[in-house]
Design an enzyme around this catalytic site. Structure first.
Site, PDB file in Angstrom:
ATOM      1  CE1 TYR A 379      46.236  37.027  47.358  1.00 42.64           C
ATOM      2  CE2 TYR A 379      44.940  35.193  46.497  1.00 42.64           C
ATOM      3  CZ  TYR A 379      45.017  36.471  47.005  1.00 42.64           C
ATOM      4  OH  TYR A 379      43.867  37.188  47.177  1.00 42.64           O
ATOM      5  CD  GLU A 401      41.431  43.272  44.315  1.00 42.10           C
ATOM      6  OE1 GLU A 401      40.868  44.053  45.117  1.00 42.10           O
ATOM      7  OE2 GLU A 401      41.270  42.031  44.333  1.00 42.10           O
TER       8      GLU A 401
HETATM    9 ZN   LIG Z   1      37.447  41.137  46.835  1.00 45.54          ZN
END
Ligand SMILES: [Zn+2]
Ligand SMILES: *[C@@H]1O[C@H](CO)[C@@H](O)[C@H](O)[C@H]1NC(C)=O
Ligand SMILES: *[C@@H]1O[C@H](CO)[C@@H](O)[C@H](O)[C@H]1NC(C)=O
Ligand SMILES: *[C@@H]1O[C@H](CO)[C@@H](O)[C@H](O)[C@H]1NC(C)=O
Ligand SMILES: *[C@@H]1O[C@H](CO)[C@@H](O)[C@H](O)[C@H]1NC(C)=O
Length: 446
Positions: A379, A401
């Site tokens: 996305y 992440e």
């Molecule tokens: Zn975040």
């Protein structure tokens, strides 16, 4: 079961005590009452067309995706009691697969809190120090650690209070430099964390970087060759709120961007930067978890990061925004999934990071991947910090992440026994990435 409780070697007794007191003061957990009746679900993995349906469903019903829709993985979505019937009905109508993730979100969060409390007890029983890089600590304890480091390393470390959050908490970062930031030819590495409140593994990683540049220097060239700006908690209001009220809070806590903000406070800081602001992947609805604010830089917290980036843009070589979870290193452009002019180097440096992290990681940790943010996440999102920084001309701009594992609420609450591992492997990755980037730059110049 128990990992490696930190050895007390770098802390003397008094300091150990100080941190225990700070840490224990920080363990006043919320009762998680907000989450009574909430459930969470694994959804998918959907066929490609369903990814969009899930995104739209999330927007329409204001659902919070703990892990976003993706064609190759199950998404995880949090559903409040009053929305469960409609949610299930809609999935059935679209024949999208789902299964339970947490039947009782409140009980799961309660157990996670107990696990953290137990963990601190284990560390203390073994004579170790509770530190911001081996436990999840409240803001005061993290700031206490930063203050303590700046006092112990006066020659290299400066603590800066850049302003105050919406609710009045100081916004603090450390500058670390062997040349007091005076040497203009030195490149700067800027790392921040916790613009998203609930991503608790991110601040420990930044405090570990501080540790590796002060109390435990094993890579002296990282300290000598670069100047560092380290901001462990960009969004202190949200971070504190995730301890005291709602564990899964993501946004800031501002109430001044929309008449609805009093009912639904906060802005998603990582949709609030003035680059492709409002383009895609963010919401204009103040009640959404990806609310972008009523204008770019509506939030004092994002303006603080902006001011650091703008002030030093000509010297910042690498900018990393630490998030969780997903074991990914992402690079621009994230607002439209096009490759930047610099993507070849961005890719090579992040591949070096991935390789080093894999080598230092544990077998049951998910494998890291790296790539263009839009393509990898499936996305696009406007108004993100990494795109903003890259557009200023900062060559190596990344979003990490950090890892999350299953168990407990999955992901955002990585078992505290793994915190130190994530800190260590991320530092190793960072060192490998900076080393690779430096070589690439030298090659480009020659
Ligand atoms: Zn975040
Ligand atoms: C049910 O699914 C069909 C397509 O499969 C869609 O057109 C319709 O809007 C859906 N209804 C609801 C209530 O979601
Ligand atoms: C915390 O420790 C207590 C006492 O040792 C134990 O009974 C309990 O199961 C532990 N809780 C968790 C969630 O690990
Ligand atoms: C994506 O954004 C970048 C940076 O703003 C721009 O240079 C590029 O042309 C855009 N790509 C497309 C396909 O619009
Ligand atoms: C992998 O890790 C080992 C042990 O920590 C280390 O000696 C080796 O240099 C690492 N290799 C790479 C390619 O990073």
């Amino acid at each position: 079961m128990v990992g490696d409780p930190t050895s007390p070697t770098t802390f003397n007794r008094v300091q150990t005590k100080l941190f225990l007191i700070l840490a224990l003061a920080g363990y006043v957990f919320a009762k998680n009452e907000h989450y009574i009746g909430w459930k969470s679900y694994f959804v998918g993995p959907p066929i490609k067309e369903h990814v969009k349906t899930l995104v739209i469903l999330g927007e329409k019903m204001d659902l919070d995706y703990l892990s976003p829709p993706h064609p190759e993985r199950e998404a995880i979505v949090l559903v409040p009691p009053r929305k469960q019937l409609e949610f299930i009905k809609t999935l059935k109508n679209f024949t999208i697969k789902y299964r339970s993730h947490a039947e009782n979100v409140k009980a799961t969060l309660d157990r996670d809190d107990e696990r953290i409390r137990n963990w601190t007890n284990i560390i203390s029983r073994n004579g170790g120090a509770v530190t911001p890089y081996n436990s999840y600590l409240c803001l005061d304890a993290i700031y206490g650690y930063m203050h303590h480091i700046s006092m112990r390393h006066k020659k290299t470390v400066t603590m800066v209070t850049a302003g105050h959050s919406f609710e009045g908490r100081p916004l603090k970062y450390l500058k670390i430099s062997t040349t007091n930031f005076h040497k203009k030819s030195k490149n700067i590495i800027f790392v921040d964390a916790a613009i998203h409140a609930r991503e608790w593994i991110a601040p420990p990683v930044v405090t570990w970087i501080i540790h590796k540049l002060t109390d435990d220097v094993t890579e002296p060239n990282m300290l000598n060759d670069f100047d560092w700006i380290l901001m462990p908690v960009v969004n202190p209001d949200g971070y504190e709120f995730s301890f005291s009220e709602k564990r899964l809070w993501r946004k800031t806590r501002s109430t001044n961007t929309d008449p609805q903000s009093f009912r639904c406070p906060g802005v998603d800081g990582n949709r609030n930067f003035d680059f492709a602001w409002g383009a895609t992947g963010s919401s204009s609805n103040p009640c959404s978890d990806t609310y972008r604010g009523n204008r770019a830089f509506s939030e004092v917290e994002t303006r603080t990061v902006r001011d650091i980036l703008n002030t030093y843009s000509y010297r910042i070589y690498m900018y990393i925004s630490m998030h969780s979870f997903g074991s990914m290193i992402l690079y621009p452009w994230g607002h439209n999934s096009s490759d930047s002019k610099y993507s070849f180097n961005l890719h090579l440096a992040s591949s070096a990071m991935v390789k080093a992290i894999r080598n230092a990681s544990l077998p049951h940790f998910p494998d890291y991947v790296n790539g263009n943010s839009g393509k990898t996440m499936f996305y696009t999102a406007g108004g993100a910090a990494d795109d903003y920084a890259h557009n200023l001309g900062i060559p190596y701009s990344y979003t990490f992440e950090l890892p999350g594992l299953s168990g407990g609420m999955h992901g955002f609450e990585l078992h505290p026994m793994h915190i130190k591992q994530v800190c260590k492997e991320t530092w190793i990755g960072l060192v490998a990435g900076i080393t690779k980037a430096t070589k690439l730059t030298e090659k480009d110049r020659s």
